[in-house]
Design a protein around this motif. Structure first.
Motif, short mmCIF file in Angstrom:
data_model
loop_
_atom_site.label_atom_id
_atom_site.label_comp_id
_atom_site.label_asym_id
_atom_site.label_seq_id
_atom_site.Cartn_x
_atom_site.Cartn_y
_atom_site.Cartn_z
N LYS A 12 -17.67 17.73 -0.44
CA LYS A 12 -17.50 16.43 0.21
C LYS A 12 -17.71 16.60 1.70
CE LYS A 12 -14.14 14.79 -3.14
NZ LYS A 12 -14.09 16.10 -3.84
N PRO A 13 -18.23 15.54 2.34
CA PRO A 13 -18.43 15.67 3.79
C PRO A 13 -17.09 15.81 4.52
CG PRO A 13 -19.05 13.46 3.01
CD PRO A 13 -18.70 14.25 1.81
N GLY A 14 -17.08 16.57 5.59
CA GLY A 14 -15.90 16.69 6.44
C GLY A 14 -16.34 16.58 7.88
N GLY A 15 -15.48 16.98 8.80
CA GLY A 15 -15.87 16.94 10.20
C GLY A 15 -16.96 17.95 10.47
N LYS A 16 -17.65 17.76 11.60
CA LYS A 16 -18.71 18.69 11.97
C LYS A 16 -18.12 20.08 12.19
CE LYS A 16 -22.38 19.08 15.39
NZ LYS A 16 -23.04 18.38 16.50
N TYR A 17 -16.90 20.09 12.73
CA TYR A 17 -16.18 21.35 12.94
C TYR A 17 -14.94 21.35 12.07
CZ TYR A 17 -19.02 21.51 17.15
OH TYR A 17 -20.07 21.52 18.03
N ARG A 18 -14.81 22.33 11.24
CA ARG A 18 -13.58 22.47 10.45
C ARG A 18 -12.72 23.52 11.13
NH1 ARG A 18 -13.96 20.57 5.06
NH2 ARG A 18 -16.01 19.73 4.59
N ILE A 19 -11.61 23.08 11.71
CA ILE A 19 -10.68 24.02 12.34
C ILE A 19 -9.71 24.47 11.26
CG2 ILE A 19 -8.90 24.36 14.11
CD1 ILE A 19 -10.21 22.26 15.79
N GLN A 20 -9.76 25.75 10.92
CA GLN A 20 -8.95 26.26 9.81
C GLN A 20 -7.88 27.20 10.36
OE1 GLN A 20 -12.37 27.74 7.64
NE2 GLN A 20 -12.72 25.75 6.65
N VAL A 21 -6.67 26.67 10.43
CA VAL A 21 -5.56 27.41 11.03
C VAL A 21 -4.83 28.21 9.96
CG1 VAL A 21 -3.42 27.22 12.38
CG2 VAL A 21 -5.26 25.53 12.70
N CYS B 237 -3.88 38.97 11.62
CA CYS B 237 -2.43 38.76 11.72
C CYS B 237 -1.83 39.21 13.04
CB CYS B 237 -1.74 39.53 10.59
SG CYS B 237 -2.61 39.47 9.04
N ASP B 238 -2.47 40.17 13.71
CA ASP B 238 -1.90 40.66 14.97
C ASP B 238 -2.31 39.79 16.14
OD1 ASP B 238 -4.52 41.49 14.58
OD2 ASP B 238 -4.31 43.28 15.81
N LYS B 239 -3.14 38.79 15.91
CA LYS B 239 -3.63 37.97 17.01
C LYS B 239 -3.29 36.49 16.83
CE LYS B 239 -7.34 41.26 17.94
NZ LYS B 239 -7.43 41.98 16.65
N ALA B 240 -2.20 36.22 16.12
CA ALA B 240 -1.77 34.84 15.87
C ALA B 240 -1.22 34.22 17.15
CB ALA B 240 -0.69 34.84 14.80
N PRO B 241 -1.28 32.89 17.29
CA PRO B 241 -1.94 31.94 16.40
C PRO B 241 -3.46 32.11 16.41
CG PRO B 241 -0.36 30.83 17.83
CD PRO B 241 -0.51 32.21 18.35
N VAL B 242 -4.02 31.96 15.23
CA VAL B 242 -5.44 32.19 15.07
C VAL B 242 -6.04 31.13 14.14
CG1 VAL B 242 -4.86 33.85 13.25
CG2 VAL B 242 -7.13 33.89 14.20
N PHE B 243 -7.26 30.72 14.45
CA PHE B 243 -7.98 29.87 13.50
C PHE B 243 -9.44 30.26 13.48
CE2 PHE B 243 -7.71 27.41 17.51
CZ PHE B 243 -9.04 27.16 17.76
N GLN B 244 -10.10 29.83 12.42
CA GLN B 244 -11.54 30.00 12.37
C GLN B 244 -12.14 28.61 12.39
OE1 GLN B 244 -12.01 32.11 8.68
NE2 GLN B 244 -11.61 30.33 7.41
N VAL B 245 -13.35 28.52 12.93
CA VAL B 245 -14.04 27.25 12.94
C VAL B 245 -15.25 27.37 12.03
CG1 VAL B 245 -15.31 25.58 14.34
CG2 VAL B 245 -13.25 26.68 15.26
N GLN B 246 -15.26 26.55 10.99
CA GLN B 246 -16.39 26.58 10.07
C GLN B 246 -17.29 25.38 10.33
OE1 GLN B 246 -15.68 25.94 5.84
NE2 GLN B 246 -17.48 27.14 5.27
N THR B 247 -18.57 25.66 10.48
CA THR B 247 -19.58 24.60 10.52
C THR B 247 -20.58 24.97 9.44
OG1 THR B 247 -21.08 25.76 12.01
CG2 THR B 247 -19.31 24.47 13.04
N GLY B 248 -21.58 24.13 9.24
CA GLY B 248 -22.61 24.49 8.28
C GLY B 248 -23.27 25.81 8.64
N GLU B 249 -23.27 26.14 9.93
CA GLU B 249 -23.96 27.33 10.42
C GLU B 249 -23.25 28.63 10.09
OE1 GLU B 249 -26.87 27.10 12.17
OE2 GLU B 249 -26.80 24.92 11.91
N GLY B 250 -21.93 28.55 9.97
CA GLY B 250 -21.19 29.78 9.74
C GLY B 250 -19.76 29.65 10.22
N LEU B 251 -19.21 30.78 10.62
CA LEU B 251 -17.78 30.84 10.94
C LEU B 251 -17.55 31.61 12.22
CD1 LEU B 251 -16.27 31.78 7.52
CD2 LEU B 251 -15.18 30.23 9.10
#
Lengths: 192, 423
Positions: free
Chosen positions: A74-83, A129-143
């Motif tokens: 399903k479509p989502g935002g252009k940037y998926r912020i995954q915390v 885990c040693d660098k929290a808080p951490v998130f990854q940003v997923q776009t169609g291009e990658g992570l």
């Protein structure tokens, strides 16, 4: 073959060459990533065409898409912020960080901003885990990983994306990997 | 400069990710030695003698695994397990990012030992940048004649490929990983047969963790006898401990197996922030039986034999430290929530059990659990154990069972409140 194949012919052939010819089904995940790159999610039509390329049923492809959390139908935002709010991150304030971010963006985890720019997601451990808080940003291009983050740094990052939207640059403002630290600058600085 | 690291060598030699730097420090000499001077069986024998055990969590002897490869069934494959997904583990990522060639050389030597001409590196989907980085490093090896046909003038040929998963903890389990690599949903297979007889595409396959393989060039270069001087008698060699949670200096620490929890947490990790007391330790990430941080536990050597003696496992050595402010019931809820999300759904006890444990823990946390609910929770956990195809089911029960048994007061608090108001 089909439109998807024609569109990505060279890349698809390069991917297929990684696996024995009689086991081209192994190219399933790489081809799904390719489809996701086109519009940020995978359509029924993509699934049907990938099924045709790999010689499997569309149900098999659909089952794979449903199984893995990084594949979206399903479509989502252009940037998926995954915390990440898993245990080690939670011990270092990740839940509070996510909550602050929810308030600042005016959306809950799992929702998308009205302008369609950002989907906020809560994810399981991403091995930082040693660098929290951490998130990854997923776009169609990658992570891309963003480590040792706080609200201020995150909002500044989002502001950059918004500006890129207003004045589209060459790459549409997507993270290229060069925005964050490159592989060789990433280090566990705490160690002897 | 004295050699401080054998696996995290980038901390002593900053540019070791450059091929010429790696080679200047003896890089790929072990691979050359194996291919040009040793038979495949000799390589396997040396690794067996070294006592190297799988660093992904199971601690299975690596050389023994290689020797199980069915020699009547070809082709053979080597698959590096770079799915690193255990909450609290982040060591393989550092190795691949900073010391990639030592890992890749390990893959190459393993492939030679089992006479595989193709090796795959299965990385979790989140390691998208790492995969792109390894692709570059592999291309550099090909350009330098270290991968491809007729290596070192022999008739041995090898190619290494990366393959990205797409977000599923279960794919760290070796047979689920193979299913995923075959383009299917990552669901574990019934074992036996084990991968060395029925692996990728039904062919004999060695699946080894990244850190395990990174040990291999050292063993071939310097010999099993030298390797055995590090660590303990049964748990040989160096280990990268991922330290996280309530410590002043979280991070990866390379230390000999057999180092105590106390040394890791207080000497290297700098102790507990804010002058708080340490309450508990999870030695193997979210899959751990939780250990109360008693003096006995703190003085326990972290090796495959000693940690079970105090009631847990070393696993992948992802040590999560918890201070006195933490409610163990909250922590258990966290781990169950994780396993409920990650259960692949194939085995009923795990699929349904994690769901029920999550529901019951929700009640505990809301202060709505009755003493009977706690009994049911404990019972459900016990009933999952030993009844699933892979270890995920068992892992999901570790924190629950050990939490209730060892930190009862944290569970009873919620229940007592309920009893006191007369529900």
């Amino acid at each position: 073959m089909n439109a998807f194949y024609e569109r990505h012919k060279e890349e698809i052939e390069r991917i297929l060459a990684k696996y024995p010819p009689e086991h081209k089904r192994s190219a399933m995940l790489p081809l799904l990533y390719l489809a996701q790159r086109d519009r940020g999610y995978i359509t029924r039509e993509d699934m049907a065409q990938i099924a045709e390329i790999l010689g499997v049923s569309v149900t098999e492809v659909d089952g794979v898409v449903g199984f893995y959390t990084l594949l979206h139908d399903k479509p989502g935002g252009k940037y998926r912020i995954q915390v990440c709010t898993d245990l080690p991150c939670a011990l270092r304030g990740a839940e509070q960080f996510l909550h602050q971010l929810e308030e600042a963006l005016g959306i809950k985890a799992g929702e998308t901003t009205p302008d369609g720019l950002i989907t906020l997601e809560e994810v399981m451990c991403i091995a930082a885990c040693d660098k929290a808080p951490v998130f990854q940003v997923q776009t169609g291009e990658g992570l891309t990983y963003y480590e040792n983050m706080d609200l201020e740094k995150t909002l500044a990052l989002i502001e950059q994306w918004r500006r890129a939207e207003d004045a589209p640059s060459q790459n549409g403002g997507r993270p290229t990997g060069s925005e964050s630290t490159t592989i060789n600058q990433q280090s566990s600085t705490n160690n002897p | 400069m004295p050699e401080k690291h054998l696996l995290l060598r980038h901390r002593d030699i900053p540019d070791i990710h450059e091929l010429e730097v790696y080679r200047k420090h003896g890089g790929f000499e072990a691979f050359r030695k194996a291919v040009t001077q040793m038979t495949p069986d000799e390589v396997t024998e040396e690794v067996k003698k070294s006592g190297l055990r799988g660093r992904g969590g199971a601690g299975f002897p690596t050389g023994l695994k290689w020797s199980f490869m069915d020699k009547k069934n070809w082709p053979h494959y080597v698959v590096a397990n770079a799915d690193e997904s255990e909450p609290g583990t982040f060591k393989d990522r550092e190795i691949m990012e900073r010391n990639p060639f030592q890992f890749l050389e390990g893959v190459a030597i393993a492939a030679y030992a089992v006479q595989a001409n193709r090796a795959y590196i299965y990385l979790r989907g989140e390691f998208w940048q790492v995969a792109a980085w390894l692709d570059r490093k592999i291309a550099e090896m090909e350009a330098a004649g270290l991968l491809g046909d007729n290596l070192f003038g022999t008739d041995y040929s090898l190619r290494i490929y990366t393959h990205l998963g797409a977000g599923a903890y279960i794919c760290g389990e070796e047979t689920a990983l193979l299913e995923s690599l075959e383009g299917k949903r990552g669901m574990p297979r019934l074992r036996p047969p084990f991968p060395p007889s029925y692996g990728l595409y039904g062919k004999p396959t060695v699946v080894n963790n990244v850190e395990t393989l990174t040990n291999v060039p050292l063993i071939i270069e310097r010999g099993a006898d030298w390797y055995r001087t590090i660590g303990t008698e049964k748990s040989t060699g160096p280990k990268v401990f991922s330290l996280s949670g309530h410590v002043n200096r979280p991070g990866n620490y390379e230390l000999p197996l057999g180092t105590t929890f106390r040394e890791l947490i207080f000497e290297h990790g700098g102790g507990i922030p804010g002058g708080k007391a340490i309450k508990a330790i999870l030695p193997a990430g979210a899959s751990s039986a939780i250990l109360p941080a008693t003096d006995e536990v703190l003085d326990t050597p972290m090796d495959y034999e000693s940690v079970p003696k105090v009631g847990s496992f070393l696993g992948s050595a992802s040590v999560i430290v918890v201070d006195e402010s933490v409610d163990i019931a909250w922590l258990v809820r966290k781990t169950i929530h994780f396993f409920k999300h990650e259960s692949c759904g194939k085995c009923t006890p795990c699929r349904e059990g994690t769901y029920w444990m999550d529901k019951l823990m929700e009640k505990v946390m809301a202060g709505q659990a009755t003493p009977e609910d706690l009994e049911i929770l404990y019972d459900v956990a016990k009933q999952i154990q030993g009844k699933t195809l892979c270890a995920l089911g068992d892992f999901a029960t570790m924190a629950v069972v050990s939490g209730i048994e060892r930190f009862k007061q944290d569970f009873e608090r919620a229940v007592k409140a309920l009893v006191e108001v007369g529900v």
